[in-house]
Design a protein around this motif. Structure first.
Motif, PDB file in Angstrom:
ATOM      1  N   TRP A 273       0.817  -1.214   0.000  1.00 31.25           N
ATOM      2  CA  TRP A 273       0.000   0.000   0.000  1.00 31.25           C
ATOM      3  C   TRP A 273       0.848   1.261   0.000  1.00 31.25           C
ATOM      4  CZ3 TRP A 273       1.267   2.852   4.189  1.00 31.25           C
ATOM      5  CH2 TRP A 273       1.824   2.185   5.270  1.00 31.25           C
ATOM      6  N   ASN A 274       2.164   1.135   0.223  1.00 28.95           N
ATOM      7  CA  ASN A 274       2.994   2.340   0.183  1.00 28.95           C
ATOM      8  C   ASN A 274       4.037   2.218  -0.924  1.00 28.95           C
ATOM      9  OD1 ASN A 274       4.495   0.406   1.522  1.00 28.95           O
ATOM     10  ND2 ASN A 274       4.824   1.609   3.365  1.00 28.95           N
ATOM     11  N   PHE A 275       4.779   3.298  -1.177  1.00 32.94           N
ATOM     12  CA  PHE A 275       5.615   3.386  -2.362  1.00 32.94           C
ATOM     13  C   PHE A 275       7.086   3.201  -2.027  1.00 32.94           C
ATOM     14  CE2 PHE A 275       1.859   6.100  -3.206  1.00 32.94           C
ATOM     15  CZ  PHE A 275       1.312   5.323  -4.222  1.00 32.94           C
ATOM     16  N   ASN A 276       7.772   2.470  -2.883  1.00 34.27           N
ATOM     17  CA  ASN A 276       9.176   2.160  -2.658  1.00 34.27           C
ATOM     18  C   ASN A 276      10.031   3.414  -2.801  1.00 34.27           C
ATOM     19  OD1 ASN A 276       8.294  -0.458  -2.488  1.00 34.27           O
ATOM     20  ND2 ASN A 276       9.071  -1.087  -4.484  1.00 34.27           N
ATOM     21  N   ALA A 277      11.033   3.518  -1.935  1.00 36.18           N
ATOM     22  CA  ALA A 277      11.939   4.662  -1.960  1.00 36.18           C
ATOM     23  C   ALA A 277      13.348   4.192  -1.633  1.00 36.18           C
ATOM     24  CB  ALA A 277      11.495   5.724  -0.957  1.00 36.18           C
ATOM     25  N   ASP A 278      14.331   5.000  -2.011  1.00 31.04           N
ATOM     26  CA  ASP A 278      15.706   4.713  -1.618  1.00 31.04           C
ATOM     27  C   ASP A 278      16.035   5.461  -0.334  1.00 31.04           C
ATOM     28  OD1 ASP A 278      16.197   7.367  -2.317  1.00 31.04           O
ATOM     29  OD2 ASP A 278      17.178   6.872  -4.210  1.00 31.04           O
ATOM     30  N   GLU A 279      17.327   5.466   0.050  1.00 30.76           N
ATOM     31  CA  GLU A 279      17.709   6.097   1.310  1.00 30.76           C
ATOM     32  C   GLU A 279      17.545   7.605   1.290  1.00 30.76           C
ATOM     33  OE1 GLU A 279      21.345   6.070  -1.271  1.00 30.76           O
ATOM     34  OE2 GLU A 279      19.717   4.676  -0.789  1.00 30.76           O
ATOM     35  N   ALA A 291       7.353  10.518   2.062  1.00 31.34           N
ATOM     36  CA  ALA A 291       7.688  10.704   3.469  1.00 31.34           C
ATOM     37  C   ALA A 291       6.556  10.180   4.339  1.00 31.34           C
ATOM     38  CB  ALA A 291       7.933  12.187   3.771  1.00 31.34           C
ATOM     39  N   GLY A 292       6.916   9.711   5.535  1.00 35.68           N
ATOM     40  CA  GLY A 292       5.913   9.194   6.447  1.00 35.68           C
ATOM     41  C   GLY A 292       5.483   7.792   6.064  1.00 35.68           C
ATOM     42  N   ASP A 293       4.274   7.412   6.452  1.00 31.80           N
ATOM     43  CA  ASP A 293       3.787   6.061   6.179  1.00 31.80           C
ATOM     44  C   ASP A 293       3.710   5.761   4.690  1.00 31.80           C
ATOM     45  OD1 ASP A 293       3.588   5.629   8.854  1.00 31.80           O
ATOM     46  OD2 ASP A 293       1.403   5.695   8.963  1.00 31.80           O
ATOM     47  N   THR A 294       3.704   6.776   3.839  1.00 32.84           N
ATOM     48  CA  THR A 294       3.677   6.580   2.388  1.00 32.84           C
ATOM     49  C   THR A 294       4.949   5.913   1.894  1.00 32.84           C
ATOM     50  OG1 THR A 294       2.497   8.690   2.311  1.00 32.84           O
ATOM     51  CG2 THR A 294       3.222   7.778   0.210  1.00 32.84           C
ATOM     52  N   ALA A 295       6.039   6.056   2.645  1.00 34.14           N
ATOM     53  CA  ALA A 295       7.356   5.596   2.206  1.00 34.14           C
ATOM     54  C   ALA A 295       7.614   4.157   2.626  1.00 34.14           C
ATOM     55  CB  ALA A 295       8.442   6.507   2.774  1.00 34.14           C
ATOM     56  N   ASN A 296       8.191   3.380   1.710  1.00 30.37           N
ATOM     57  CA  ASN A 296       8.572   2.004   1.984  1.00 30.37           C
ATOM     58  C   ASN A 296      10.052   1.830   1.642  1.00 30.37           C
ATOM     59  OD1 ASN A 296       8.409  -0.850   2.455  1.00 30.37           O
ATOM     60  ND2 ASN A 296       8.256  -1.144   0.248  1.00 30.37           N
ATOM     61  N   TYR A 297      10.872   1.613   2.689  1.00 31.58           N
ATOM     62  CA  TYR A 297      12.290   1.316   2.473  1.00 31.58           C
ATOM     63  C   TYR A 297      12.780   0.472   3.638  1.00 31.58           C
ATOM     64  CZ  TYR A 297      12.840   5.378   5.590  1.00 31.58           C
ATOM     65  OH  TYR A 297      12.753   6.262   6.634  1.00 31.58           O
ATOM     66  N   GLY A 298      13.962  -0.101   3.498  1.00 29.32           N
ATOM     67  CA  GLY A 298      14.414  -1.151   4.399  1.00 29.32           C
ATOM     68  C   GLY A 298      14.402  -0.815   5.868  1.00 29.32           C
ATOM     69  N   SER A 299      14.846   0.383   6.245  1.00 30.53           N
ATOM     70  CA  SER A 299      14.943   0.736   7.665  1.00 30.53           C
ATOM     71  C   SER A 299      13.809   1.648   8.120  1.00 30.53           C
ATOM     72  CB  SER A 299      16.286   1.430   7.926  1.00 30.53           C
ATOM     73  OG  SER A 299      16.426   2.589   7.103  1.00 30.53           O
ATOM     74  N   LYS A 300      12.676   1.591   7.441  1.00 34.81           N
ATOM     75  CA  LYS A 300      11.554   2.471   7.730  1.00 34.81           C
ATOM     76  C   LYS A 300      11.092   2.354   9.187  1.00 34.81           C
ATOM     77  CE  LYS A 300       8.030   5.102   7.409  1.00 34.81           C
ATOM     78  NZ  LYS A 300       8.272   6.543   7.514  1.00 34.81           N
ATOM     79  N   LEU A 301      10.907   3.512   9.843  1.00 34.15           N
ATOM     80  CA  LEU A 301      10.424   3.581  11.222  1.00 34.15           C
ATOM     81  C   LEU A 301       9.017   4.162  11.213  1.00 34.15           C
ATOM     82  CD1 LEU A 301      10.995   3.350  14.298  1.00 34.15           C
ATOM     83  CD2 LEU A 301      11.885   5.690  14.186  1.00 34.15           C
ATOM     84  N   TYR A 302       8.025   3.353  11.574  1.00 34.61           N
ATOM     85  CA  TYR A 302       6.640   3.799  11.529  1.00 34.61           C
ATOM     86  C   TYR A 302       6.250   4.471  12.842  1.00 34.61           C
ATOM     87  CZ  TYR A 302       6.134   1.304   7.152  1.00 34.61           C
ATOM     88  OH  TYR A 302       6.275   0.893   5.845  1.00 34.61           O
ATOM     89  N   LEU A 303       6.861   5.635  13.075  1.00 33.81           N
ATOM     90  CA  LEU A 303       6.548   6.505  14.194  1.00 33.81           C
ATOM     91  C   LEU A 303       6.462   7.932  13.673  1.00 33.81           C
ATOM     92  CD1 LEU A 303       8.997   5.267  17.007  1.00 33.81           C
ATOM     93  CD2 LEU A 303       6.531   4.931  16.942  1.00 33.81           C
ATOM     94  N   ILE A 304       5.820   8.812  14.442  1.00 32.04           N
ATOM     95  CA  ILE A 304       5.791  10.215  14.058  1.00 32.04           C
ATOM     96  C   ILE A 304       7.218  10.751  13.955  1.00 32.04           C
ATOM     97  CG2 ILE A 304       5.131  12.528  14.833  1.00 32.04           C
ATOM     98  CD1 ILE A 304       2.568  11.331  15.938  1.00 32.04           C
ATOM     99  N   ALA A 305       8.092  10.309  14.869  1.00 33.51           N
ATOM    100  CA  ALA A 305       9.497  10.729  14.802  1.00 33.51           C
ATOM    101  C   ALA A 305      10.122  10.323  13.475  1.00 33.51           C
ATOM    102  CB  ALA A 305      10.275  10.120  15.973  1.00 33.51           C
ATOM    103  N   GLY A 306       9.793   9.130  12.993  1.00 35.06           N
ATOM    104  CA  GLY A 306      10.299   8.687  11.703  1.00 35.06           C
ATOM    105  C   GLY A 306       9.751   9.511  10.559  1.00 35.06           C
ATOM    106  N   ALA A 307       8.501   9.942  10.677  1.00 36.84           N
ATOM    107  CA  ALA A 307       7.896  10.776   9.639  1.00 36.84           C
ATOM    108  C   ALA A 307       8.624  12.111   9.519  1.00 36.84           C
ATOM    109  CB  ALA A 307       6.414  11.014   9.949  1.00 36.84           C
ATOM    110  N   PHE A 308       9.028  12.678  10.658  1.00 41.72           N
ATOM    111  CA  PHE A 308       9.770  13.937  10.630  1.00 41.72           C
ATOM    112  C   PHE A 308      11.106  13.773   9.894  1.00 41.72           C
ATOM    113  CE2 PHE A 308       7.702  15.188  14.948  1.00 41.72           C
ATOM    114  CZ  PHE A 308       6.525  15.504  14.296  1.00 41.72           C
TER     115      PHE A 308
END
Length: 353
Positions: A273-279, A291-308
Motif C-alpha cells: 500500500w505504500n511506495f518504494n523509496a531509496d535512502e 515521506a511518512g507512512d507513504t514511504a517504503n524502504y528497508g529501515s523504515k520507522l513507523y513513528l511520528i518521529a520517523g515521519a519527521f
C-alpha cells in the motif's frame, strides 16, 4: 509552461505529521512551498484520536494528540507556505520542460518542480464492525474512535481490537470506567509490548482469542453483546459457547482502511500500500519523493518521529534535484539566519512574560 500559473519549488501532498514537517523544513531551505490536503483541516491521522496521549515524540512532554496537531500546524506555518485544503490530488503530468502539472479531483491545477507525497495510507476509513445492525448503534454507544473521554466515566466498556489504539484506549479508560473488557481475535497483540503489559496488569479484563458474535439493543442503544472464543483457525465451531455481557459502551478498534486513489496509476513502484523509496526518499519517478507512512524502504520507522526524519530527507533531496550544487542539508535552527528575526521576537515575548 503553457499557462501563466504560479510555479512552486516543492509541492507537498498530505497535511499529516510528515507533510507538516516537510512544509516547515522546506521553508528552512528557502524553497517556495505549497501544501495540499484532501480534507478541510490539517493534521492527518492525528485528527482521528484527539484524546490519545502521545509519548514518543522526541524532546516533547506527553501531550494529547489534539495539542500535538496544533503545535505541528503552527510549526508548518513558520515560513508562510501556501496551504490548500479540500483538494484530493488525482493526476500528475510532466511537461516538456520538466515542470510537473498536478491536478485535483475538482479540476484545479498546480505547478511544481518537485513533489513530496506524504499521504499516509491515503483516504482513511475506519474498519467497521461486520455484524448485522451494527450501524444502528453508531449514533449512541457503538464507537470507532474517542473524542471525549468523559462520556465513558463509570460505564461498562467493551473494546474489540488488538492494535495500538485498542490497547491505548484500554489503558486510558480503565482509570475512569467502572469496568473495561477487551476482546481480541488472536493471542498475540500488535500494540507496543510495554503498553500490553501495562494493560494486563491494570485491571482490564482481557479475553483472547475472542470476538463479538451478536449485538442486543433497545432502539439505537446497545444494552449487551455476545462474545465467543475462536479456534486455532480463527473461527467459531458448532461447539462454541457464547457469553453475554451487559455494556454501556462498545469501542471498535479494527484498524483503518486506506485508499490511495488514482495515485496508484502514476507508475510509482510499490510493494503493497505504500511506495518504494531509496535512502534519499526518492521514488522511481524523477523529482517525486515520499515521506511518512507513504514511504517504503528497508529501515523504515513507523513513528511520528520517523515521519519527521523522512520529511527532512525528502526536502533535502528535492533541493538537490532543483539545485544540484546546493548544500546537502539546512543549517540547524540555532545557527540559521532565517531565524534571526524570529529569535528576537521570541526573546521579546520571554522578556514581557
Amino acid at each position: 509552461m503553457t499557462q501563466a500559473l504560479e510555479l512552486f519549488d516543492v509541492t507537498i501532498i498530505g497535511g499529516g505529521p510528515a507533510g507538516l514537517y516537510a512544509a516547515f523544513y522546506s521553508g528552512m531551505r528557502d524553497l517556495k512551498t505549497k501544501l495540499i490536503e484532501a480534507r478541510e483541516e490539517l493534521g492527518g491521522r492525528t485528527l482521528m484520536y484527539p484524546e490519545k496521549i502521545v509519548w514518543d515524540v522526541g524532546g516533547m512532554a506527553p501531550a494529547r494528540a489534539a495539542q500535538l496537531t496544533k503545535l505541528m500546524i503552527q510549526q508548518a506555518q513558520t515560513f508562510d507556505p501556501t496551504i490548500v485544503l479540500g483538494q484530493q490530488i488525482t493526476g500528475l503530468e510532466r511537461l516538456a520542460d520538466g515542470t510537473m502539472r498536478i491536478t485535483s479531483a475538482t479540476g484545479k491545477q498546480h505547478w511544481s518542480q518537485t513533489l513530496i507525497l506524504a499521504i499516509g495510507h491515503g483516504a482513511l476509513k475506519l474498519a467497521k464492525l461486520n455484524l448485522s445492525g451494527a450501524e444502528n448503534y453508531e449514533k449512541e454507544n457503538l464507537h470507532y474512535t474517542i473524542t471525549e473521554l468523559a462520556i465513558f466515566r463509570d460505564k461498562r466498556v467493551l473494546i474489540s481490537g488488538g492494535g495500538d489504539s485498542a490497547v491505548d484506549w484500554a489503558n486510558e479508560l480503565v482509570r475512569i470506567a467502572s469496568s473495561v473488557t477487551l476482546v481480541h481475535r488472536r493471542e498475540h497483540f500488535n500494540g507496543l509490548e510495554r503498553n500490553v503489559r501495562r494493560m494486563k496488569a491494570s485491571g482490564v479484563k482481557v479475553l483472547t482469542p475472542y470476538a463479538i458474535t451478536d449485538l442486543y439493543g433497545n432502539g439505537n442503544r446497545l444494552d449487551a453483546v455476545s462474545i465467543a472464543p475462536l479456534n486455532a483457525d480463527g473461527e467459531w465451531t458448532d461447539e462454541t459457547v457464547q457469553e453475554r455481557h451487559a455494556v454501556d459502551a462498545v469501542l471498535i478498534n479494527h484498524g483503518l482502511r486506506g485508499d490511495l486513489g488514482p495515485i496508484v496509476d502514476w507508475g510509482l513502484a510499490r510493494e503493497d500500500w505504500n511506495f518504494n523509496a531509496d535512502e534519499k526518499l526518492a521514488t522511481n519517478l524523477p523529482g517525486v519523493y515520499v515521506a511518512g507512512d507513504t514511504a517504503n524502504y528497508g529501515s523504515k520507522l513507523y513513528l511520528i518521529a520517523g515521519a519527521f526524519t523522512d520529511a527532512a530527507l525528502a526536502v533535502n533531496s528535492a533541493m538537490l534535484y532543483i539545485k544540484p550544487d546546493a548544500p546537502t542539508r539546512a543549517q540547524v535552527s540555532s545557527h540559521h539566519s532565517k531565524f534571526d528575526d524570529k529569535n528576537r521576537a521570541f526573546e521579546l515575548v520571554e522578556e514581557r512574560s
